[in-house]
Design a protein around this motif. Sequence first.
Motif, PDB file in Angstrom:
ATOM      1  N   ARG A 176      19.236   7.594  -4.720  1.00 44.58           N
ATOM      2  CA  ARG A 176      18.332   8.560  -4.868  1.00 44.58           C
ATOM      3  C   ARG A 176      17.572   8.807  -3.475  1.00 44.58           C
ATOM      4  O   ARG A 176      17.502   9.915  -3.018  1.00 44.58           O
ATOM      5  N   LYS A 188       8.211   4.826   9.152  1.00 42.90           N
ATOM      6  CA  LYS A 188       7.855   5.664  10.489  1.00 42.90           C
ATOM      7  C   LYS A 188       7.330   4.849  11.534  1.00 42.90           C
ATOM      8  O   LYS A 188       7.222   5.404  12.662  1.00 42.90           O
ATOM      9  N   PRO A 239      13.094  13.716  -9.251  1.00 43.91           N
ATOM     10  CA  PRO A 239      12.077  13.928  -7.972  1.00 43.91           C
ATOM     11  C   PRO A 239      12.016  13.021  -6.870  1.00 43.91           C
ATOM     12  O   PRO A 239      12.175  13.081  -5.625  1.00 43.91           O
ATOM     13  N   ASN A 240      12.086  11.778  -7.325  1.00 45.07           N
ATOM     14  CA  ASN A 240      11.999  10.369  -6.155  1.00 45.07           C
ATOM     15  C   ASN A 240      12.318   8.990  -6.725  1.00 45.07           C
ATOM     16  O   ASN A 240      12.893   8.973  -7.663  1.00 45.07           O
ATOM     17  N   VAL A 241      12.454   8.093  -5.888  1.00 41.36           N
ATOM     18  CA  VAL A 241      12.932   6.744  -6.161  1.00 41.36           C
ATOM     19  C   VAL A 241      12.300   6.375  -7.230  1.00 41.36           C
ATOM     20  O   VAL A 241      12.881   5.520  -8.263  1.00 41.36           O
ATOM     21  N   ARG A 242      10.978   6.321  -7.415  1.00 40.04           N
ATOM     22  CA  ARG A 242      10.134   5.775  -8.556  1.00 40.04           C
ATOM     23  C   ARG A 242      10.844   6.275  -9.862  1.00 40.04           C
ATOM     24  O   ARG A 242      10.919   5.691 -10.753  1.00 40.04           O
ATOM     25  N   PRO A 287      11.042   2.460   1.786  1.00 38.83           N
ATOM     26  CA  PRO A 287      10.315   3.554   1.456  1.00 38.83           C
ATOM     27  C   PRO A 287       9.750   4.509   2.778  1.00 38.83           C
ATOM     28  O   PRO A 287       9.811   3.804   3.704  1.00 38.83           O
ATOM     29  N   GLU A 288       9.781   5.627   2.732  1.00 40.69           N
ATOM     30  CA  GLU A 288       9.416   6.630   3.885  1.00 40.69           C
ATOM     31  C   GLU A 288       8.318   5.702   4.783  1.00 40.69           C
ATOM     32  O   GLU A 288       8.706   5.757   6.005  1.00 40.69           O
ATOM     33  N   GLN A 289       7.127   5.412   4.099  1.00 37.81           N
ATOM     34  CA  GLN A 289       5.973   5.138   4.938  1.00 37.81           C
ATOM     35  C   GLN A 289       6.423   3.874   5.981  1.00 37.81           C
ATOM     36  O   GLN A 289       5.749   3.757   7.003  1.00 37.81           O
ATOM     37  N   ASN A 343       8.262  18.609  -3.621  1.00 36.39           N
ATOM     38  CA  ASN A 343       8.093  18.839  -4.911  1.00 36.39           C
ATOM     39  C   ASN A 343       6.595  20.034  -4.687  1.00 36.39           C
ATOM     40  O   ASN A 343       6.848  20.836  -5.315  1.00 36.39           O
ATOM     41  N   ASN A 389       0.723  -1.387  -0.073  1.00 37.08           N
ATOM     42  CA  ASN A 389      -0.078  -0.160   0.155  1.00 37.08           C
ATOM     43  C   ASN A 389       0.840   1.129   0.109  1.00 37.08           C
ATOM     44  O   ASN A 389       0.592   2.261   0.650  1.00 37.08           O
ATOM     45  N   LEU A 390       1.929   1.401  -0.891  1.00 41.94           N
ATOM     46  CA  LEU A 390       2.770   2.497  -0.728  1.00 41.94           C
ATOM     47  C   LEU A 390       2.681   3.174  -2.204  1.00 41.94           C
ATOM     48  O   LEU A 390       3.243   4.255  -2.432  1.00 41.94           O
ATOM     49  N   ASN A 391       1.598   2.623  -2.914  1.00 40.99           N
ATOM     50  CA  ASN A 391       1.660   3.370  -4.282  1.00 40.99           C
ATOM     51  C   ASN A 391       0.939   4.836  -4.197  1.00 40.99           C
ATOM     52  O   ASN A 391       1.549   5.517  -5.225  1.00 40.99           O
ATOM     53  N   SER A 392       0.207   5.146  -3.396  1.00 39.75           N
ATOM     54  CA  SER A 392      -0.340   6.501  -3.425  1.00 39.75           C
ATOM     55  C   SER A 392       0.858   7.512  -3.163  1.00 39.75           C
ATOM     56  O   SER A 392       0.725   8.454  -4.137  1.00 39.75           O
ATOM     57  N   ASP A 393       1.483   7.507  -2.296  1.00 39.20           N
ATOM     58  CA  ASP A 393       2.580   8.536  -2.087  1.00 39.20           C
ATOM     59  C   ASP A 393       3.688   7.583  -1.489  1.00 39.20           C
ATOM     60  O   ASP A 393       4.108   7.859  -0.400  1.00 39.20           O
ATOM     61  N   ALA A 394       4.476   6.765  -2.315  1.00 34.90           N
ATOM     62  CA  ALA A 394       5.572   6.020  -2.234  1.00 34.90           C
ATOM     63  C   ALA A 394       6.741   6.779  -1.407  1.00 34.90           C
ATOM     64  O   ALA A 394       7.261   6.287  -0.521  1.00 34.90           O
ATOM     65  N   ASP A 395       6.815   8.074  -1.869  1.00 33.73           N
ATOM     66  CA  ASP A 395       7.898   8.624  -1.505  1.00 33.73           C
ATOM     67  C   ASP A 395       7.290  10.021  -0.855  1.00 33.73           C
ATOM     68  O   ASP A 395       7.698  11.173  -1.293  1.00 33.73           O
ATOM     69  N   ALA A 396       6.883   9.849   0.208  1.00 31.82           N
ATOM     70  CA  ALA A 396       6.035  11.085   0.800  1.00 31.82           C
ATOM     71  C   ALA A 396       6.974  12.383   0.927  1.00 31.82           C
ATOM     72  O   ALA A 396       6.501  13.396   0.801  1.00 31.82           O
ATOM     73  N   LYS A 397       8.046  12.154   1.399  1.00 31.97           N
ATOM     74  CA  LYS A 397       9.148  13.205   1.805  1.00 31.97           C
ATOM     75  C   LYS A 397       9.354  13.969   0.499  1.00 31.97           C
ATOM     76  O   LYS A 397       9.110  15.226   0.427  1.00 31.97           O
ATOM     77  N   SER A 398       9.650  13.274  -0.670  1.00 30.15           N
ATOM     78  CA  SER A 398      10.227  14.205  -2.044  1.00 30.15           C
ATOM     79  C   SER A 398       9.079  14.634  -2.324  1.00 30.15           C
ATOM     80  O   SER A 398       9.039  15.750  -3.137  1.00 30.15           O
ATOM     81  N   ASN A 399       7.701  13.962  -2.595  1.00 36.94           N
ATOM     82  CA  ASN A 399       6.737  14.482  -3.094  1.00 36.94           C
ATOM     83  C   ASN A 399       6.255  15.624  -2.508  1.00 36.94           C
ATOM     84  O   ASN A 399       5.895  16.897  -2.862  1.00 36.94           O
TER      85      ASN A 399
END
Lengths: 100, 562
Positions: free
Chosen positions: B96, B561, B274-277, B556-558, A94, A81-91
């Motif tokens: 990255r 945490k 911008p990010n890992v993906r 990944p960040e999530q 942005n 369940n990471l697809n929505s904002d997998a990279d929260a920090k960098s998003n």
Amino acid sequence: MSNQRAQEYWKANIRILLSLLSVWFIVSFGAGILFVDALDAIRFGGFKLGFWMAQQGSIFVFVVLVYAYIHLMDRLDKRFNLNSDADAKSNQENNEEKSA
Amino acid sequence: MSVQIWTFLFVFLTFGLYIGIAIWSRASSTSEFYVAGGGVPPLANGMATAADWMSAASFISMAGLISFIGRDGTFYLMGWTGGYVLLALLLAPYLRKFGKFTVPDFIGDRYYSKTARLLAVFCAIVISFVYVCGQMQGAGIVFSRFLEVDITTGVIIGMAIVFFYAVLGGMKGITYTQVAQYCVLIFAFMVPAIFISILMTGQFIPQIGFGSELTEAFGGGYLLDRLDGMSEALGFPTYTEGQRSTQDVFFITAALMFGTAGLPHVIIRFFTVPNVRDARRSAGFALIFIAILYTTAPAVAAFARANLINTVDNVEYSEVPEWFTKWETTNLIVFDDKNNDGRINYVGDPELNELEVNRDIMVLANPEIAELPNWVVALVAAGGLAAALSTAAGLLLVISTSVSHDMLKRSFMPDISEKEELRYARIAIFVAVLIAGYFGINPPAYVAQVVAFAFGLAAASFFPAIVLGIFKKSMNREGAIAGMVAGFSFTALYIIYFRFINPAADSADNWLFGISPEGIGTMGTLVNLTVALTVARFTPEPPEDVQAIVEDIRLPEQLLKK
């Protein structure tokens, strides 16, 4: 590892890497170098298979491998369940830039 | 219009484009200067990576080299593309995620040591300098042959252009000029390849023409069979068979792969998305863009080889085509009529052979050999320059960030402001351009060997250190430093011994396990890994906060945490 979910994610990630890298090794070092003479016995069109793998075929496979990796990692992120904002920090960074 | 006018036109237009882009994308902060603000879309970054990566060596030299060594050329083809698989899977996404500016940044933080950081700076600067000299020489060849200016003037023009957009735009300027340069270079590589493929085999796609039958005018039969037949008849090695030992080809391929994944100017491109993906996606785009050229190159090599033999073998010297005479004036084609019969004998036996063709000119001369229109010939010149300049710019940026960011800001002068750091970065580029220009004008005779050096060194130093840093949490400062020093010195000494100290001994009989200096980087990687793992076992584990960095890079960040 900090928690079980994280540990599972990392293990799945390693499994993906190992399976893709074994294909990478078999195709390049296997077909293109170690077994190239044996494969040369097979012909298609004007190519001997071993020669073709060494000079062209392996490169096509490399492209496929990188795309398989992108796909498998996306699926892994989805499973966790990471697809929505997998990279929260960098998003977030942005978005801040956009609004600034 | 003549070739020269077309060339001037293309070079003028493309240079104008690069300068225009540089002015449009000026950098104002260190983040923009070092990593283009981290805001480059994956597609654009893929193109920029491809241009950054494909140098004068890929564009000008590679197909030519392959056309003379046949199947063994696979170590360039697989080595320089297979390394991208390693880069995409093992390095790019994690680096990255780490999210800093440079490779020494990663080494320094991950191994919590100023020594490790400075060691990385040293490796990055040596590798990049060695590499940039080759680019300048490539640009010099193109200028001198196509614009008929002397090499000195040519190099100065090239340096001035690179200097202008690198200093003004930093990574941001370089990225967007590289996007333009990719388009120029791939167009310039593909157009003649397609033309020649249609001409010789009637196939529109060179990759397919490679395995097709020749047209009647070229004598029919499969291209590769014909090539094997011609090679044998003239006493050259069979084109589709290997000449080097299997283990040597294996080690050279591996060294080029590990080296590719360890080259700092390529790695830093993945800091700009911008990010890992997006890092994963842009590695995919980059490999596609690279593969277009790399799957065409072996076809071009075969076409060029067949065409060259057809055109020059057993021809009256007084009736040679115009391109032949033109390249003779640059001494890159040399004809020596040993038996005084006025004909060119092009054969494998060095006693009887009368023609020496420099491998570097095959791609540049190929359109002329195939009698393609003048504008196509001129296009190749513009493409060669785009390839050389785009790579040179990426390398110069690595040198500059290593000095201003890693050496000054992070090691010796931590108090300087961002503005001062930026000024030092620009000064560093300026100095680097001057030194590179000097070597472009006075090229060391051994540039080709020295470039192999860069790959061996990257393979033996950065690649294992970064991979261990990501995948082995218990790897510590002592292990990494010992590994890098051991791998780097082992590789450097082996190459220096066989190439500079005792070149007479440079043959398979004397090599360690039959591995040539080009392939020794793979041994260097193994030495590095062994030393690093052994030392790490007997020295203290890395501190808690460093282990936390490793977790942060991996996940990944999530997931962190919780």
